[in-house]
Enzyme design. Sequence first.
Site, PDB file in Angstrom:
ATOM      1  N   HIS A  55      32.828  41.226 105.135  1.00 55.90           N
ATOM      2  CA  HIS A  55      31.697  40.359 104.782  1.00 55.90           C
ATOM      3  C   HIS A  55      30.935  40.117 106.079  1.00 55.90           C
ATOM      4  CE1 HIS A  55      34.747  39.066 101.791  1.00 55.90           C
ATOM      5  NE2 HIS A  55      33.713  38.878 100.997  1.00 55.90           N
ATOM      6  N   ASP A  58      32.800  37.707 108.141  1.00 55.08           N
ATOM      7  CA  ASP A  58      34.118  38.089 108.681  1.00 55.08           C
ATOM      8  C   ASP A  58      33.905  38.641 110.084  1.00 55.08           C
ATOM      9  OD1 ASP A  58      35.155  37.672 106.147  1.00 55.08           O
ATOM     10  OD2 ASP A  58      35.141  39.800 105.622  1.00 55.08           O
ATOM     11  N   MET A  89      32.488  50.266 103.478  1.00 59.05           N
ATOM     12  CA  MET A  89      31.904  49.261 102.561  1.00 59.05           C
ATOM     13  C   MET A  89      31.634  47.968 103.317  1.00 59.05           C
ATOM     14  SD  MET A  89      32.961  46.304 100.803  1.00 59.05           S
ATOM     15  CE  MET A  89      34.463  46.126  99.839  1.00 59.05           C
ATOM     16  N   GLU A 182      31.256  43.451  91.425  1.00 56.59           N
ATOM     17  CA  GLU A 182      32.661  43.091  91.192  1.00 56.59           C
ATOM     18  C   GLU A 182      32.761  41.862  90.300  1.00 56.59           C
ATOM     19  OE1 GLU A 182      34.927  42.693  94.786  1.00 56.59           O
ATOM     20  OE2 GLU A 182      36.532  41.583  93.789  1.00 56.59           O
ATOM     21  N   LYS A 184      34.795  38.876  88.039  1.00 55.19           N
ATOM     22  CA  LYS A 184      35.982  38.008  88.051  1.00 55.19           C
ATOM     23  C   LYS A 184      35.751  36.935  86.995  1.00 55.19           C
ATOM     24  CE  LYS A 184      38.907  35.429  91.264  1.00 55.19           C
ATOM     25  NZ  LYS A 184      39.039  34.892  92.627  1.00 55.19           N
ATOM     26  N   GLU A 218      38.475  45.029  90.184  1.00 53.86           N
ATOM     27  CA  GLU A 218      39.667  44.577  90.926  1.00 53.86           C
ATOM     28  C   GLU A 218      40.814  44.331  89.962  1.00 53.86           C
ATOM     29  OE1 GLU A 218      39.443  41.682  94.135  1.00 53.86           O
ATOM     30  OE2 GLU A 218      41.192  40.651  93.307  1.00 53.86           O
ATOM     31  N   HIS A 221      41.561  40.670  89.058  1.00 53.53           N
ATOM     32  CA  HIS A 221      40.546  39.961  88.277  1.00 53.53           C
ATOM     33  C   HIS A 221      40.640  40.291  86.789  1.00 53.53           C
ATOM     34  CE1 HIS A 221      37.966  39.503  92.155  1.00 53.53           C
ATOM     35  NE2 HIS A 221      39.150  38.943  92.250  1.00 53.53           N
ATOM     36  N   ASP A 246      39.057  47.742  93.965  1.00 49.11           N
ATOM     37  CA  ASP A 246      39.855  46.767  94.713  1.00 49.11           C
ATOM     38  C   ASP A 246      41.265  46.749  94.148  1.00 49.11           C
ATOM     39  OD1 ASP A 246      37.756  46.094  96.338  1.00 49.11           O
ATOM     40  OD2 ASP A 246      37.631  43.994  95.699  1.00 49.11           O
ATOM     41  N   ASP A 256      44.227  33.148  91.424  1.00 45.48           N
ATOM     42  CA  ASP A 256      43.951  34.460  92.020  1.00 45.48           C
ATOM     43  C   ASP A 256      44.971  34.750  93.124  1.00 45.48           C
ATOM     44  OD1 ASP A 256      42.717  36.719  92.985  1.00 45.48           O
ATOM     45  OD2 ASP A 256      41.120  35.631  94.005  1.00 45.48           O
ATOM     46  N   ASP A 258      46.053  37.870  94.510  1.00 41.50           N
ATOM     47  CA  ASP A 258      45.807  38.950  95.496  1.00 41.50           C
ATOM     48  C   ASP A 258      47.112  39.482  96.104  1.00 41.50           C
ATOM     49  OD1 ASP A 258      43.051  38.893  95.115  1.00 41.50           O
ATOM     50  OD2 ASP A 258      42.712  37.460  96.734  1.00 41.50           O
ATOM     51  N   ASP A 288      42.298  44.800  98.335  1.00 42.29           N
ATOM     52  CA  ASP A 288      41.773  43.450  98.450  1.00 42.29           C
ATOM     53  C   ASP A 288      42.912  42.503  98.139  1.00 42.29           C
ATOM     54  OD1 ASP A 288      40.321  41.229  98.704  1.00 42.29           O
ATOM     55  OD2 ASP A 288      39.090  41.497  96.926  1.00 42.29           O
TER      56      ASP A 288
HETATM   57  C1  GLT Z   1      37.168  37.493  98.064  1.00 45.70           C
HETATM   58  C2  GLT Z   1      37.364  37.868  96.629  1.00 45.70           C
HETATM   59  C3  GLT Z   1      37.401  39.332  96.451  1.00 45.70           C
HETATM   60  C4  GLT Z   1      36.124  40.029  96.778  1.00 45.70           C
HETATM   61  C5  GLT Z   1      35.765  39.916  98.203  1.00 45.70           C
HETATM   62  C6  GLT Z   1      34.408  40.516  98.394  1.00 45.70           C
HETATM   63  S1  GLT Z   1      35.927  38.366  98.847  1.00 45.70           S
HETATM   64  O1  GLT Z   1      38.350  37.710  98.769  1.00 45.70           O
HETATM   65  O2  GLT Z   1      38.565  37.275  96.152  1.00 45.70           O
HETATM   66  O3  GLT Z   1      37.820  39.701  95.178  1.00 45.70           O
HETATM   67  O4  GLT Z   1      36.311  41.402  96.553  1.00 45.70           O
HETATM   68  O5  GLT Z   1      33.395  39.561  98.401  1.00 45.70           O
HETATM   69 MN    MN Z   2      37.930  41.911  95.309  1.00 47.49          MN
HETATM   70 MN    MN Z   3      40.734  38.752  94.183  1.00 48.59          MN
END
Ligand code: GLT
Ligand code: MN
Ligand code: MN
Length: 388
Positions: A55, A58, A89, A182, A184, A218, A221, A246, A256, A258, A288
């Site tokens: 980002h 970041d 990216m 993306e 979510k 993702e 998500h 992702d 979430d 991750d 991600d």
């Molecule tokens: C954040 C989010 C991710 C996105 C990122 C890109 S930032 O961590 O949870 O799913 O892909 O903005």
């Molecule tokens: Mn993501």
């Molecule tokens: Mn995520």
Amino acid sequence: MNNYTPRPEHKFTFGLWTVGNTGRDPFGAPVREAKTPAELVYLLADAGAYGVNFHDNDLIPIDASPSEADAIKKSFRKALEDTGLKVPMATTNLFYDPAFKDGAFTANDPKVRAYAIQKTLKAIDLGVEFGAKVYVFWGGREGTETDSSKSAVDAIKRNREAMNFFCEYALDQGYDLKFALEAKPNEPRGDLYNPTTGHMLAFIETLDHPEMVGVNPEVAHEHMAGINFMHGVAQAWEAGKLFHIDLNDQYPGRYDQDLRFGSRDIKAAFYLVKFLEDVNYQGMRHYDAHAYRTEDYDGVKDFAVGCMRTYLILKEKAEKFNQDTEIQALLKEINADDGSMDQYFGKYSAEKAASLKNAEFDRVVLGKRRLPYERLDQLTIELLLGLG
Ligand code: GLT
Ligand code: MN
Ligand code: MN
């Protein structure tokens, strides 16, 4: 080096925000000291990654002075040159700063919307400066807690107008750049607009330059939404819209998480890897995800290596699946086709419809047809468990 050693052709990438995650959560403080972008590049190179994504903030803090920004860019660039890591990216942080508490492109305040567009234009320039070819849009704050606050139709329109603006900007600048949206379903807002990859695919078709815009699905998500991730990926792929992906993992019905790729639903991860490999997906395999909050930076490296190893192990399993004689014999039986129905398929004609209406089918026989999916699934499970 073995089959599970990541190599550049595997196109494994990580975000600065993933290995750079310090373990802060809504209930607790960071557990790891922050590392600089350059340090994270060396860590990723050490783990065997191909690339690193970011980002805008970041890389360059939102309040950095121009000279601070230059110094950070210089050391980041040096780390990229030293390691050979690429930046395939980039994306914009449109969720952290309090200015975005009501969204970015969909915020009710026109000043916030204009600022969000300005921030994104600059972030696109930054990404392109480092070689990014895909630009991701994750609308983390594009949603509501109360639907009394804004019109859902206006939100879609504002989002569309912003995306159209960015497409024209990229064309105007002559950038070799594609956009990937993306989805979510929720978090950090109560509900997010365009909550699934399917919604995104429909939205893209309403843009002025749909050919420039695809999706970045993702795992976590779609699992949060309780839907089959691979099916959504397949739909995006079939539509020519799988521009990025992702990878991570997630228990449904939770916050979430991750999680490390493949650490929760091995079967879903297997079908996903098999799909990407079978169709020869050429894009980045982006992780991600982030390490457990219990870890130090050795653990963060274990996490990154684990994501890639699991992918490569599942890739090998997919090859075994494709070569397994019993599995392939079952698939042949299941998909048997003597061609006698071909006359009824394909493009419509009045004759075809008439002849199909006259055709005779034995419903009872059709209903008795053997479909050995239990055996097929058990063989898949045994393969994943190390037999076969
Ligand atoms: C954040 C989010 C991710 C996105 C990122 C890109 S930032 O961590 O949870 O799913 O892909 O903005
Ligand atoms: Mn993501
Ligand atoms: Mn995520």
